[in-house]
Design a protein around this motif. Structure first.
Motif, mmCIF file in Angstrom:
data_model
loop_
_atom_site.group_PDB
_atom_site.id
_atom_site.type_symbol
_atom_site.label_atom_id
_atom_site.label_comp_id
_atom_site.label_asym_id
_atom_site.label_seq_id
_atom_site.Cartn_x
_atom_site.Cartn_y
_atom_site.Cartn_z
ATOM 1 N N ARG A 155 54.630 31.067 40.639
ATOM 2 C CA ARG A 155 54.692 30.605 42.021
ATOM 3 C C ARG A 155 53.415 29.822 42.308
ATOM 4 N N ALA A 190 47.207 35.848 50.233
ATOM 5 C CA ALA A 190 46.747 36.764 49.191
ATOM 6 C C ALA A 190 45.399 37.311 49.623
ATOM 7 N N GLN A 221 49.688 40.955 48.828
ATOM 8 C CA GLN A 221 50.360 39.657 48.900
ATOM 9 C C GLN A 221 51.344 39.735 50.066
ATOM 10 N N SER A 253 45.208 31.618 51.920
ATOM 11 C CA SER A 253 46.516 31.305 52.487
ATOM 12 C C SER A 253 47.107 30.122 51.745
ATOM 13 N N VAL A 288 52.298 36.505 59.225
ATOM 14 C CA VAL A 288 51.466 36.816 58.065
ATOM 15 C C VAL A 288 50.086 37.349 58.471
ATOM 16 N N CYS A 298 53.908 37.746 52.612
ATOM 17 C CA CYS A 298 54.711 36.532 52.667
ATOM 18 C C CYS A 298 55.710 36.600 53.816
ATOM 19 N N ASN A 347 55.312 30.867 53.599
ATOM 20 C CA ASN A 347 53.904 31.148 53.882
ATOM 21 C C ASN A 347 53.438 32.401 53.150
ATOM 22 N N LEU A 348 52.221 32.338 52.630
ATOM 23 C CA LEU A 348 51.651 33.451 51.872
ATOM 24 C C LEU A 348 50.187 33.627 52.238
ATOM 25 N N GLY A 403 58.940 40.946 47.284
ATOM 26 C CA GLY A 403 57.951 39.882 47.206
ATOM 27 C C GLY A 403 57.756 39.300 45.827
ATOM 28 N N TYR A 459 51.393 27.789 45.521
ATOM 29 C CA TYR A 459 51.303 27.567 46.962
ATOM 30 C C TYR A 459 50.225 26.530 47.230
ATOM 31 N N ALA A 501 61.359 32.239 47.440
ATOM 32 C CA ALA A 501 60.124 32.739 48.062
ATOM 33 C C ALA A 501 59.921 32.132 49.448
ATOM 34 N N GLN A 502 59.310 32.924 50.341
ATOM 35 C CA GLN A 502 59.060 32.474 51.694
ATOM 36 C C GLN A 502 58.050 31.329 51.706
#
Length: 385
Positions: free
Chosen positions: A319, A72, A157, A188, A166, A159, A69-70, A59, A321, A66-67
């Motif tokens: 990163r 945190a 986190q 998100s 997720v 992802c 969708n995240l 991750g 988002y 990086a994917q």
């Protein structure tokens, strides 16, 4: 009640997953839909699984891109909770979730699911006051952070390219933790489509339309120098993460001309090329001037104020988002092996960075991302074993 002062309920989770199921039922109601006993094979490429075990947690640099969708998720541990057993349990749950063998996935394929776990300064200090990650993140200007949205003991986190995976993984991990943790805040985010900026290097566009995350420690040598912690042994193989949730004044930024927007960033909006020329991956030539003596990269441009060489720090892996709730903005995450890499950069930006007036930070925290783990070495065992 403000969002950061309440906990997500089981109903909120069911509303999300139920909405997704309802959407699936609606799209399946056309007259051309297949019969229930004749599933249509998926034509989408299945994301390659990302192993949870290894020297570093997944991750951060894995997967390389990086994917999309995240989530945190930041929580606190109860005052009597021992971090070691909790982290070991979470590590085992992460292993089964990413392997697809956990029934709490509800039949979903984990795909490229990754879960990265960090611990906040309070917990780090219980293991050693001089350890990396033991220092709280200082306060900066242009912050409007409620007390519950500042700091925290635990970061998850989560992802994945497949969006429903997720929240399902988050629910499983929270169930594993039970009443030993109390959620502080969550956010998100989504990443835009990747744009090629150099051979083997891509970066997405952010909510302001600019390619984001071009500069960073991308090679193995750069990552060993600026990203991963080499020691002490308790934290070797980990890194430090900073999270900042920011609202963006999109209306005011969009009112600028393209040339004015490019002057804010110091890059061309369409290509990502620095205003001093070159390619998107080129370092900006901060001394380059026009024939009449003006800097090609303005003195308050973001790429100048945040330039690692000008600041005198290493590179951070950045990163961003995009978010649209609670307000349009972004969740900024940086990984570095020295907290000063972030703090010195933002201190320099605070004095005169043309981008900052368009931002308001509404949540912030720093975490020690724990070293990697496997079955013989549980998550967190080097620090809390």
């Amino acid at each position: 009640m403000p969002r950061d002062d309440r906990h997500p309920s089981r109903r909120a989770f069911l509303d999300v997953t139920g909405g997704a199921l309802a959407a699936g039922l609606i799209t399946g109601c056309s007259s051309d839909s297949p019969q229930p006993d004749r599933p249509v094979p998926s034509t989408a490429a299945t994301p390659k699984p990302v192993p949870a075990a290894g020297r570093h947690q997944a991750g951060v640099t894995l997967p390389r891109s990086a994917q999309r969708n995240l989530l945190a998720l930041v929580a606190d541990l109860g005052p009597e909770v021992a971090p070691g057993p909790l982290l070991a349990e979470l590590g085992e749950a992460i292993r089964t979730l990413t392997a697809g063998s956990d029934p709490r996935l509800l039949g979903l394929s984990p795909g490229d699911l990754t879960v990265t776990v960090g611990v906040g300064p309070r917990l780090v200090r219980t293991a050693g006051a001089a350890l990396p990650g033991a220092t709280d993140l200082p306060r900066f200007s242009r912050e409007r952070i409620a007390s519950r949205a500042r700091g925290g003991d635990l970061l998850l986190q989560i992802c994945a390219d497949d969006a429903p995976v997720v929240p399902v993984a988050a629910a499983a991990l929270l169930a594993q933790a039970g009443d030993r943790v109390r959620e502080r805040w969550r956010q998100s985010g989504r990443r835009g489509t990747d744009v090629s900026v150099a051979k083997g290097l891509t970066a997405p566009r952010n909510l302001l339309g600019f390619i984001d995350g071009i500069v960073g420690p991308h090679t193995t040598a750069e990552q060993e120098r600026d990203l991963w912690l080499a020691g002490p042994p308790e934290v070797a193989g980990g890194t430090l993460a900073v999270l900042r949730r920011m609202e963006l004044d999109l209306t005011r930024f969009a009112a600028l001309s393209v040339a004015e927007q490019e002057a804010v960033f110091g890059r061309r909006r369409a290509s990502g090329v620095p205003l001093s020329g070159g390619t998107p991956a080129s370092a900006p030539e901060l001394g380059a001037k026009t024939p009449d003596g003006r800097y090609l990269v303005p003195v308050d441009a973001h790429v100048r104020r945040a330039n690692p060489t000008a600041v005198g720090v290493g590179h951070m892996l950045r990163r961003s988002y995009s978010t649209d709730e609670p307000a349009p903005g972004l969740l900024f995450i940086s990984f570095q092996n020295d907290l000063r890499t972030f703090t010195a950069t933002l201190t320099r930006m605070d004095t005169s960075d043309a981008l900052l007036p368009f931002t308001t930070t509404t949540a912030g925290a720093s975490f020690l991302i724990l070293p990697g783990f496997d079955r013989q070495h549980p998550l967190g065992s080097t620090l809390f074993g």
